[in-house]
Design a protein around this motif. Sequence first.
Motif, PDB file in Angstrom:
ATOM      1  N   PRO A 154      -8.398  15.225  -0.138  1.00 29.67           N
ATOM      2  CA  PRO A 154      -7.251  15.678   0.656  1.00 29.67           C
ATOM      3  C   PRO A 154      -6.414  14.473   1.098  1.00 29.67           C
ATOM      4  CG  PRO A 154      -9.314  16.634   1.452  1.00 29.67           C
ATOM      5  CD  PRO A 154      -9.676  15.534   0.516  1.00 29.67           C
ATOM      6  N   ILE A 155      -5.103  14.555   0.859  1.00 29.09           N
ATOM      7  CA  ILE A 155      -4.185  13.457   1.166  1.00 29.09           C
ATOM      8  C   ILE A 155      -3.145  13.917   2.175  1.00 29.09           C
ATOM      9  CG2 ILE A 155      -2.514  11.797   0.230  1.00 29.09           C
ATOM     10  CD1 ILE A 155      -3.805  12.210  -2.514  1.00 29.09           C
ATOM     11  N   HIS A 156      -2.846  13.054   3.134  1.00 28.01           N
ATOM     12  CA  HIS A 156      -1.765  13.286   4.089  1.00 28.01           C
ATOM     13  C   HIS A 156      -0.743  12.169   3.937  1.00 28.01           C
ATOM     14  CE1 HIS A 156      -0.237  12.994   8.478  1.00 28.01           C
ATOM     15  NE2 HIS A 156       0.488  13.879   7.817  1.00 28.01           N
ATOM     16  N   TYR A 157       0.496  12.567   3.636  1.00 30.49           N
ATOM     17  CA  TYR A 157       1.633  11.639   3.641  1.00 30.49           C
ATOM     18  C   TYR A 157       2.378  11.887   4.947  1.00 30.49           C
ATOM     19  CZ  TYR A 157       0.623  11.653  -1.400  1.00 30.49           C
ATOM     20  OH  TYR A 157       0.002  11.577  -2.633  1.00 30.49           O
ATOM     21  N   PRO A 158       2.215  11.030   5.956  1.00 32.37           N
ATOM     22  CA  PRO A 158       2.813  11.284   7.270  1.00 32.37           C
ATOM     23  C   PRO A 158       4.342  11.246   7.233  1.00 32.37           C
ATOM     24  CG  PRO A 158       1.064   9.634   7.416  1.00 32.37           C
ATOM     25  CD  PRO A 158       1.376   9.827   5.959  1.00 32.37           C
ATOM     26  N   PRO A 159       4.990  11.785   8.274  1.00 31.48           N
ATOM     27  CA  PRO A 159       6.449  11.674   8.375  1.00 31.48           C
ATOM     28  C   PRO A 159       6.895  10.217   8.348  1.00 31.48           C
ATOM     29  CG  PRO A 159       5.593  13.222   9.990  1.00 31.48           C
ATOM     30  CD  PRO A 159       4.401  12.551   9.381  1.00 31.48           C
ATOM     31  N   LEU A 160       8.091   9.996   7.827  1.00 28.83           N
ATOM     32  CA  LEU A 160       8.664   8.648   7.779  1.00 28.83           C
ATOM     33  C   LEU A 160       9.550   8.442   9.006  1.00 28.83           C
ATOM     34  CD1 LEU A 160       9.695   8.574   4.011  1.00 28.83           C
ATOM     35  CD2 LEU A 160       7.663   7.538   5.043  1.00 28.83           C
ATOM     36  N   THR A 161       9.432   7.280   9.619  1.00 26.69           N
ATOM     37  CA  THR A 161      10.257   6.959  10.787  1.00 26.69           C
ATOM     38  C   THR A 161      11.435   6.066  10.442  1.00 26.69           C
ATOM     39  OG1 THR A 161       8.803   5.097  11.309  1.00 26.69           O
ATOM     40  CG2 THR A 161       8.308   7.223  12.349  1.00 26.69           C
ATOM     41  N   LYS A 162      11.374   5.444   9.246  1.00 25.42           N
ATOM     42  CA  LYS A 162      12.472   4.603   8.776  1.00 25.42           C
ATOM     43  C   LYS A 162      12.387   4.502   7.263  1.00 25.42           C
ATOM     44  CE  LYS A 162       9.826   0.316   9.314  1.00 25.42           C
ATOM     45  NZ  LYS A 162       9.794  -1.047   9.892  1.00 25.42           N
ATOM     46  N   ALA A 163      13.418   3.978   6.664  1.00 25.75           N
ATOM     47  CA  ALA A 163      13.422   3.849   5.211  1.00 25.75           C
ATOM     48  C   ALA A 163      12.445   2.754   4.786  1.00 25.75           C
ATOM     49  CB  ALA A 163      14.829   3.501   4.725  1.00 25.75           C
ATOM     50  N   PRO A 164      11.435   3.082   3.980  1.00 25.83           N
ATOM     51  CA  PRO A 164      10.506   2.050   3.509  1.00 25.83           C
ATOM     52  C   PRO A 164      11.236   1.033   2.636  1.00 25.83           C
ATOM     53  CG  PRO A 164       9.657   4.262   3.116  1.00 25.83           C
ATOM     54  CD  PRO A 164      11.090   4.411   3.474  1.00 25.83           C
TER      55      PRO A 164
ATOM     56  N   GLY B  92       0.806  -1.209   0.000  1.00 26.84           N
ATOM     57  CA  GLY B  92       0.000   0.000   0.000  1.00 26.84           C
ATOM     58  C   GLY B  92       0.841   1.262   0.000  1.00 26.84           C
ATOM     59  N   ASP B  93       0.238   2.342  -0.490  1.00 29.88           N
ATOM     60  CA  ASP B  93       0.905   3.650  -0.480  1.00 29.88           C
ATOM     61  C   ASP B  93       1.019   4.187   0.944  1.00 29.88           C
ATOM     62  OD1 ASP B  93       1.063   3.607  -3.238  1.00 29.88           O
ATOM     63  OD2 ASP B  93      -0.688   4.884  -3.544  1.00 29.88           O
ATOM     64  N   LEU B  94       1.986   5.073   1.153  1.00 27.28           N
ATOM     65  CA  LEU B  94       2.264   5.644   2.474  1.00 27.28           C
ATOM     66  C   LEU B  94       1.426   6.904   2.682  1.00 27.28           C
ATOM     67  CD1 LEU B  94       6.152   5.209   2.466  1.00 27.28           C
ATOM     68  CD2 LEU B  94       4.408   3.611   3.275  1.00 27.28           C
ATOM     69  N   LYS B  95       0.107   6.717   2.724  1.00 29.22           N
ATOM     70  CA  LYS B  95      -0.781   7.881   2.806  1.00 29.22           C
ATOM     71  C   LYS B  95      -2.098   7.492   3.471  1.00 29.22           C
ATOM     72  CE  LYS B  95      -2.808   7.047  -1.745  1.00 29.22           C
ATOM     73  NZ  LYS B  95      -2.748   7.352  -3.172  1.00 29.22           N
ATOM     74  N   GLU B  96      -2.782   8.507   3.965  1.00 33.05           N
ATOM     75  CA  GLU B  96      -4.169   8.431   4.409  1.00 33.05           C
ATOM     76  C   GLU B  96      -4.909   9.560   3.715  1.00 33.05           C
ATOM     77  OE1 GLU B  96      -4.545   9.230   8.618  1.00 33.05           O
ATOM     78  OE2 GLU B  96      -3.029  10.817   8.572  1.00 33.05           O
ATOM     79  N   PHE B  97      -6.231   9.422   3.540  1.00 35.40           N
ATOM     80  CA  PHE B  97      -6.929  10.467   2.796  1.00 35.40           C
ATOM     81  C   PHE B  97      -8.404  10.523   3.158  1.00 35.40           C
ATOM     82  CE2 PHE B  97      -6.628   6.689   0.052  1.00 35.40           C
ATOM     83  CZ  PHE B  97      -7.942   6.503  -0.366  1.00 35.40           C
ATOM     84  N   TRP B  98      -9.043  11.581   2.653  1.00 33.09           N
ATOM     85  CA  TRP B  98     -10.463  11.842   2.864  1.00 33.09           C
ATOM     86  C   TRP B  98     -11.115  12.060   1.504  1.00 33.09           C
ATOM     87  CZ3 TRP B  98     -13.688  12.047   7.103  1.00 33.09           C
ATOM     88  CH2 TRP B  98     -14.952  12.601   6.894  1.00 33.09           C
TER      89      TRP B  98
ATOM     90  N   GLU C 200       8.927  15.573   8.036  1.00 31.94           N
ATOM     91  CA  GLU C 200       7.890  16.509   7.597  1.00 31.94           C
ATOM     92  C   GLU C 200       6.737  15.763   6.921  1.00 31.94           C
ATOM     93  OE1 GLU C 200       9.693  19.346   5.045  1.00 31.94           O
ATOM     94  OE2 GLU C 200      11.178  19.995   6.528  1.00 31.94           O
ATOM     95  N   SER C 201       5.506  16.176   7.249  1.00 29.32           N
ATOM     96  CA  SER C 201       4.334  15.688   6.531  1.00 29.32           C
ATOM     97  C   SER C 201       4.265  16.349   5.152  1.00 29.32           C
ATOM     98  CB  SER C 201       3.057  16.024   7.294  1.00 29.32           C
ATOM     99  OG  SER C 201       2.878  15.198   8.424  1.00 29.32           O
ATOM    100  N   ARG C 202       3.584  15.685   4.235  1.00 27.94           N
ATOM    101  CA  ARG C 202       3.287  16.273   2.929  1.00 27.94           C
ATOM    102  C   ARG C 202       1.780  16.188   2.718  1.00 27.94           C
ATOM    103  NH1 ARG C 202       2.709  15.514  -2.732  1.00 27.94           N
ATOM    104  NH2 ARG C 202       4.111  16.833  -3.971  1.00 27.94           N
ATOM    105  N   TYR C 203       1.203  17.261   2.169  1.00 26.70           N
ATOM    106  CA  TYR C 203      -0.229  17.296   1.908  1.00 26.70           C
ATOM    107  C   TYR C 203      -0.454  17.650   0.440  1.00 26.70           C
ATOM    108  CZ  TYR C 203      -0.456  17.793   7.003  1.00 26.70           C
ATOM    109  OH  TYR C 203      -0.304  17.603   8.361  1.00 26.70           O
ATOM    110  N   SER C 204      -1.443  17.047  -0.156  1.00 22.92           N
ATOM    111  CA  SER C 204      -1.877  17.463  -1.486  1.00 22.92           C
ATOM    112  C   SER C 204      -3.368  17.197  -1.598  1.00 22.92           C
ATOM    113  CB  SER C 204      -1.104  16.742  -2.593  1.00 22.92           C
ATOM    114  OG  SER C 204      -1.405  15.361  -2.597  1.00 22.92           O
TER     115      SER C 204
END
Length: 314
Positions: free
Chosen positions: A174-184, A95-101, A262-266
């Motif tokens: 609206p999409i939120h790509y949360p901060p990464l805690t480790k290398a995927p 799955g993609d590294l995102k959550e959305f509405w 850092e989070s990313r939003y689009s």
Amino acid sequence: MNQIPSVDLRDFLSDDHSKKMQFVEQLGSAFEEIGFVAISGHFLSDKLSEDLYTQIKAFFDLPQSIKSNYEIQGLAGQRGYTSYGKEKAQNAPVGDLKEFWHFGQYEEVAPEDYLYPANITVDELPAFNSVGKEVYQQLEKTALYMLRALALHLRLEETYFDQWVSQGNSILRPIHYPPLTKAPEKAVRAAAHTDINLITLLMGAHGRGLQVQNRQGDWIEAIASKDQLMVNVGDMLSRLSNNRLLSTVHQVVNPPEAGWSESRYSIPFFMHPKATMPLNCLDNCVDDQHPQLYEDISAGDFLNERLRELGLLK
């Protein structure tokens, strides 16, 4: 082509016929050559855009226990919240590294056209709901005029698409790509994919991350200026035009390690038609040099096929 062309929708809306037709030519050429364009002169104000970003950041900052209340079973993710990692690109292993509405159509639709799920109201953030609706309607209006220009480019009546997209099944995501805690190990923020719909209008393509694959197979950065939306062709329009208009593969890559915190939003707006729209290849896009590439299908059946491929519909 190694950069995304820019156009101004005000030229199409002008009383100057030459400016209008120049816009038609510029937009059509961009969509044939790379499938993406950056557009200014649209109907979304800077303030409205900023207001929605404020609201979506507040929503995604809510505790997971609250956000999960808005993930409604049985809707295939078409309204409300979809949790982190649930959607994956076609043929992607993870799955993609995102959550959305998802905000959907606000106009009432006749039962014979298609009954859409109701929009979900977030009780904790009243302005989230009202601002989302207003943005949806301004982007829908922008997309309608762009489709009118494309209709002229395809030698159709200017209002060809109006009957199909008025009260259509469009989605604001609206999409939120949360901060990464480790290398995927394998996942990226959004794996390489094409969009399902007719055209997509993207808010927030102002920084690095979005990449577009040109016809030579090279990945190029797609960055719009602050007053622009990034707009691209979806599979439905590519199919309708018998691949004359290009549904281009694109992705959102992971940031360098320095940007992991850092989070990313689009916020993309996916312009969908009514489910009953036929996606049969247009007669004037088929000839001896360009034989028909696709079987006849309705927009609703095509959407359901793709939702199953994405893992959202069982």
